[in-house]
Design a protein around this motif. Structure first.
Motif, mmCIF file in Angstrom:
data_model
loop_
_atom_site.group_PDB
_atom_site.id
_atom_site.type_symbol
_atom_site.label_atom_id
_atom_site.label_comp_id
_atom_site.label_asym_id
_atom_site.label_seq_id
_atom_site.Cartn_x
_atom_site.Cartn_y
_atom_site.Cartn_z
ATOM 1 N N ASN A 129 0.830 -1.209 0.000
ATOM 2 C CA ASN A 129 0.000 0.000 0.000
ATOM 3 C C ASN A 129 0.859 1.251 0.000
ATOM 4 N N SER A 130 0.481 2.210 -0.836
ATOM 5 C CA SER A 130 1.257 3.449 -0.932
ATOM 6 C C SER A 130 0.419 4.681 -0.619
ATOM 7 N N VAL A 131 -0.643 4.512 0.171
ATOM 8 C CA VAL A 131 -1.529 5.628 0.480
ATOM 9 C C VAL A 131 -1.758 5.805 1.975
ATOM 10 N N LEU A 132 -1.930 4.722 2.716
ATOM 11 C CA LEU A 132 -2.305 4.803 4.125
ATOM 12 C C LEU A 132 -1.274 5.605 4.909
ATOM 13 N N ALA A 133 -1.748 6.626 5.620
ATOM 14 C CA ALA A 133 -0.866 7.492 6.405
ATOM 15 C C ALA A 133 -1.007 7.261 7.903
ATOM 16 N N THR A 134 -2.198 6.874 8.356
ATOM 17 C CA THR A 134 -2.442 6.687 9.787
ATOM 18 C C THR A 134 -3.089 5.334 10.033
ATOM 19 N N LEU A 135 -2.505 4.583 10.953
ATOM 20 C CA LEU A 135 -3.038 3.271 11.322
ATOM 21 C C LEU A 135 -3.111 3.192 12.843
ATOM 22 N N ASN A 136 -4.305 2.934 13.364
ATOM 23 C CA ASN A 136 -4.510 2.812 14.797
ATOM 24 C C ASN A 136 -4.837 1.361 15.130
ATOM 25 N N LEU A 137 -3.904 0.714 15.825
ATOM 26 C CA LEU A 137 -4.081 -0.678 16.245
ATOM 27 C C LEU A 137 -4.107 -0.809 17.775
ATOM 28 N N THR A 138 -4.508 0.230 18.457
ATOM 29 C CA THR A 138 -4.583 0.229 19.912
ATOM 30 C C THR A 138 -5.487 -0.903 20.415
ATOM 31 N N TYR A 139 -5.098 -1.537 21.513
ATOM 32 C CA TYR A 139 -5.879 -2.608 22.159
ATOM 33 C C TYR A 139 -6.259 -3.718 21.183
ATOM 34 N N ASN A 140 -5.266 -4.361 20.604
ATOM 35 C CA ASN A 140 -5.548 -5.420 19.645
ATOM 36 C C ASN A 140 -4.768 -6.706 19.869
ATOM 37 N N SER A 141 -4.039 -6.806 20.961
ATOM 38 C CA SER A 141 -3.316 -8.040 21.302
ATOM 39 C C SER A 141 -2.396 -8.514 20.177
ATOM 40 N N ILE A 142 -1.631 -7.579 19.585
ATOM 41 C CA ILE A 142 -0.763 -7.973 18.472
ATOM 42 C C ILE A 142 0.527 -8.621 18.934
ATOM 43 N N GLY A 143 0.967 -8.364 20.163
ATOM 44 C CA GLY A 143 2.146 -9.000 20.719
ATOM 45 C C GLY A 143 3.409 -8.762 19.898
ATOM 46 N N TYR A 144 4.434 -9.543 20.235
ATOM 47 C CA TYR A 144 5.731 -9.419 19.573
ATOM 48 C C TYR A 144 5.649 -9.722 18.072
#
Length: 145
Positions: A64-79
């Motif tokens: 992707n060459s457009v997305l500027a902001t990504l919010n992944l708060t509180y998603n249990s993504i871990g290491y």
């Protein structure tokens, strides 16, 4: 699929916070992001996408060459999720803001992100609040800024 409209519409901001999207929904979004040319902001706050969802989004960010902001708060993504995002940061040149608060990425996840940031000139905001990152790793990240 779930988010096929992203490919066809000119959506620039998508806020799907608190919607129980989960891993499968995140993977569907990631597939849509690979071909979407308009979405600039994606808020996935509190959707339990887990490591697999974050890994899918990391793969999408390599393309992707457009997305500027990504919010992944509180998603249990871990290491593992942080590692996938760190890998994406090595090649992504459009993401400027990444919110990863409260994902328990720990020092290893922060280190993986730091390695990605070393090769990234676009990212200006990285929020790791409440992510079990020690002072030592926080200082290492600070040196990247």
């Amino acid at each position: 699929m779930y988010f096929s409209f992203l490919v066809h519409l000119k959506v620039v901001t998508l806020n799907v916070a608190d919607n129980s999207i989960g891993e499968n929904g995140a993977q569907a979004l990631a597939e849509a992001l690979k071909t979407n040319t308009t979405l600039a902001t994606l808020n996935l706050d509190n959707n339990l996408i887990g490591e697999n969802g974050a890994q899918a989004l990391g793969e999408a960010l390599k393309i992707n060459s457009v997305l500027a902001t990504l919010n992944l708060t509180y998603n249990s993504i871990g290491y593992n999720g942080a590692q996938a995002l760190g890998e994406a940061l090595k090649t992504n040149s459009t993401l400027t803001t990444l919110y990863l608060q409260n994902n328990s990425i720990g020092d290893n996840g922060a280190q993986a992100l730091s390695q990605g940031i070393q090769m990234n000139s676009a990212l200006t905001t990285l929020d790791l609040w409440h992510d079990s990152v020690t002072d030592k790793e926080a200082m290492a990240l600070r040196q990247q800024v």
